[in-house]
Design an enzyme around this catalytic site. Sequence first.
Site, mmCIF file in Angstrom:
data_model
loop_
_atom_site.group_PDB
_atom_site.id
_atom_site.type_symbol
_atom_site.label_atom_id
_atom_site.label_comp_id
_atom_site.label_asym_id
_atom_site.label_seq_id
_atom_site.Cartn_x
_atom_site.Cartn_y
_atom_site.Cartn_z
ATOM 1 N N HIS A 215 -2.863 -25.194 15.800
ATOM 2 C CA HIS A 215 -1.756 -25.891 16.164
ATOM 3 C C HIS A 215 -1.926 -27.129 17.274
ATOM 4 C CE1 HIS A 215 0.198 -22.436 14.666
ATOM 5 N NE2 HIS A 215 0.330 -21.756 15.709
ATOM 6 N N ARG B 47 0.760 -1.218 0.153
ATOM 7 C CA ARG B 47 -0.082 0.004 0.206
ATOM 8 C C ARG B 47 0.862 1.292 -0.038
ATOM 9 N NH1 ARG B 47 -4.434 -1.095 4.491
ATOM 10 N NH2 ARG B 47 -2.761 -2.279 5.532
ATOM 11 N N LYS C 127 5.718 -29.065 7.231
ATOM 12 C CA LYS C 127 5.723 -30.531 6.801
ATOM 13 C C LYS C 127 6.611 -31.370 7.615
ATOM 14 C CE LYS C 127 4.594 -31.929 2.530
ATOM 15 N NZ LYS C 127 4.696 -31.927 1.065
ATOM 16 N N LYS D 168 1.638 -17.726 27.060
ATOM 17 C CA LYS D 168 2.815 -16.669 26.827
ATOM 18 C C LYS D 168 3.443 -16.657 28.211
ATOM 19 C CE LYS D 168 1.725 -15.219 22.810
ATOM 20 N NZ LYS D 168 2.810 -15.150 21.716
ATOM 21 N N LYS E 5 -2.975 -18.364 9.117
ATOM 22 C CA LYS E 5 -3.527 -18.287 10.103
ATOM 23 C C LYS E 5 -3.739 -16.787 10.847
ATOM 24 C CE LYS E 5 -1.016 -18.378 14.104
ATOM 25 N NZ LYS E 5 -1.073 -18.231 15.570
ATOM 26 N N ASP F 161 -5.803 -18.544 19.326
ATOM 27 C CA ASP F 161 -4.282 -18.203 18.569
ATOM 28 C C ASP F 161 -3.653 -19.430 18.204
ATOM 29 O OD1 ASP F 161 -2.086 -16.474 17.638
ATOM 30 O OD2 ASP F 161 -1.295 -16.673 19.206
ATOM 31 N N GLU G 65 5.236 -20.572 25.221
ATOM 32 C CA GLU G 65 6.473 -19.627 24.862
ATOM 33 C C GLU G 65 7.001 -18.590 26.154
ATOM 34 O OE1 GLU G 65 5.060 -17.662 20.814
ATOM 35 O OE2 GLU G 65 3.488 -18.146 21.964
ATOM 36 N N HIS H 218 2.583 -22.419 10.275
ATOM 37 C CA HIS H 218 4.105 -22.398 9.975
ATOM 38 C C HIS H 218 4.621 -23.524 11.193
ATOM 39 C CE1 HIS H 218 3.977 -18.967 12.502
ATOM 40 N NE2 HIS H 218 4.880 -19.376 13.031
#
Lengths: 508, 300
Positions: free
Chosen positions: A262, A64, A204, A360, A170, A257, A238, A200
């Site tokens: 996940h 943008r 894979k 977190k 996501k 989240d 985390e 991510h």
Amino acid sequence: MSAPRTNPLRDPQDRRLPRIPGPCSLVIFGITGDLAQRKLIPAVYDLANRGLLPPGFALVGFARQDFGAKKFADILRDAAKSGARTPWRETVWKQLYAGFRFVPGQFDDDEAWQRLAVTMKDLDEQQGTGDNHAFYLSIPPALFPVVVSKLKEHGFATADSGWRRVVIEKPFGHDLASAEELNRIVGEVFPRESVFRIDHYLGKETVQNILAFRFANGMFEPIWNNHYVDHVQITMAEDIGIGSRAGYYDSIGAARDVIQNHLLQLMALVAMEEPVSFNASSLRMEKQKILANARPPERMDLHTAQAQYLAGWAGGEKVVGYLEEDGVPDGSRAETFAAMRIDIATRRWAGVPFYLRTGKRLGRRVTEVAVIFKKAPHQPFSKNDIEELGSNALVMRIQPDEGVTLRFGAKVPGTTMEIRDVNMDFAYGGAFVESSPEAYERLILDVLLGDPPLFPQHEEVELSWKILDPVIEHWKRQKQIDTYPAGTWGPESADTMLARDGRSWRRP
Amino acid sequence: MEIALENTNSARIARAMIKARRAAGSPAMDMVLTLVVITDDETVGDALKTANLLSREHPSRVIGVVLGAKRGAAALHAKVRVGQDTSGESILLRISGELTKHAESVVLPLLLPDSPVVVWWPHNAPTFPADDPIGKLAQRRLTDAESTTSPVRALRQVAANYAPGDTDLAWTRLTPWRTLLAAALDQATAPVTAGEVVAGRHNPAATLLVAWLESRLKVPIAFHHSDTDQIAKVVLTTRAGDVVIERVNELASHFSVPGSSQREVPLGARTLAELLAEDLRRLDADDVYATTIKHLLATR
């Protein structure tokens, strides 16, 4: 897609030749965004450096802000250089950069879209991208509708001779209704096999490691059921706080989240039956069966926990609490820690609870799946001998130190019979050093190769919301939210939740 | 930790190994293979350095075998190293006298249990690698024709005695070229009618490239000799025009396919450690190499 012609120089037995996608371009919307700068551009450079991009690969940045081609070049170069995993080679960057184009414009500006169309046509001719284009929507979900509808309006969604693919990140919605809406918008424009939903954390590599571990080996599958397994703990912790993501995080919370995507995906991979083959559709079928049979707890008050972190000392640093973070509204109720029990109503798993937790500012950064086994039905040793013996456990470590840990009892050397838990560790990083490319490298490559994604399609996304929505509803009705000091392993309520079932959380 | 042993035997070396491992806190637990490097006094230093670089990607037990004078009494000296900047562990064996003829008896007890064995001859490979006493212990045998004085002849010799598991590093050096050519034919879809390789006369990789292209494309490929040693240029003629890949400098080549403009693409030389790392990624026989050398011997 054109009819497959076999390239005479490619031989499935020839495993030295890397799989390189055919000529194509990657069009990134939101090229100046955080994700593109930190992950996508470095990943593209690393792929080029490893020789995995086709000659004449092109990248189009749509943004943008208009800062001119020169500045654009500098921004990309800085991003690639600071984020690259492989050594910096100026020649590689120069060659790669020859295929880069920049299209400035607002997402609702038809003129900008026409400029994009012209740019892509030019690339087809100059770079030989052959009408093959992937669109990476690295933009906030609120902008999806306008970008996707413009893609359709300007005829980007269909190709004359090549292919079109679209990549979305996501979150895939924030509840069942919004997820369905998103799927409708994207599904109207792109066929389902062209939509790549990227998660991510579940690159894979991780998925394939779990599958290889479970199904390539004979010794684990026989005990992978409720005869031997007591319960399963899936943790994604985390150590960092929410950083600068307050705006996003406060409206979402930990469960939406992380758990929705996940952790439920990890649970499905660990719990599913053996797929008939490892193609994407068989795999998806098995995962869907698990998600369709997974039940949120009946007593939400007993088997879920949510909490916010308070100020405290985490890893030697003094950190603020969630409510004091920049941009978090006063009295916010967003949870930064979420835990819940899920039961899977199948013959294999009936009676084996799956405990999911994420947060977190927890003790350390770790993602793992711990399968905790039942104790031996009879012990020939005296109670004293096995006082220090816990349950056997098999832990699949996903990050940061990918590997497998087996925990079992062994005799302590000496004259007395004393049995204590020991760990047997296997690290992927030790046995196979080279591989493990950054998740985004693998993802971008899969998109360009058109490898059917091992990532969720919309049914799985919707099934996951069906599991999570009632829990979130319940939490919304609560007047209070629990708290935990930063740098610890979560609130007391999470410990009580397991204690009710006679179990306790593993310290990962 | 490093332990030196004079006039020793395999059992004492194995004991030293366990001692060194414990002292180093068992760092080398995930080793995936045993790499035996057969070399001489002159080249052992470089060869082991390469092998240690390699063990970052493939953690391995490296056994360096230095074969000394064949005359005199049998003697075995060893040096065991664990930890110290390598992810694996290494044993250096100096063998001389009558024992040089029975070096495999020293190596056999020192192999990792159950794991694959790879033998690499940096120089002076036997002409029949699979028949070599130590070669016989291995799944993979790596020779390097380029290290000899007449590389193409050396390549033909090991090719004539090919056994599954053999590869010459000339083939490994070719991978970047083959990758580019395969990528070119992903884009140029018209059938190839003829081809040309321009390279040094004594370049074994170029010899293999010609044979590979012929065996895959089923058309004759001309081999033109250039002054430089390297592969300078490859042309594949298709009905739609020429595919041309031409080296422009040490790091890059020009790449052109019919229907799109010429581009510069990376084409750098790789280090010996990188070559070996590529080879060790697969521990089964390389069937494409087997087909290629078969074609080479049948036609040229």
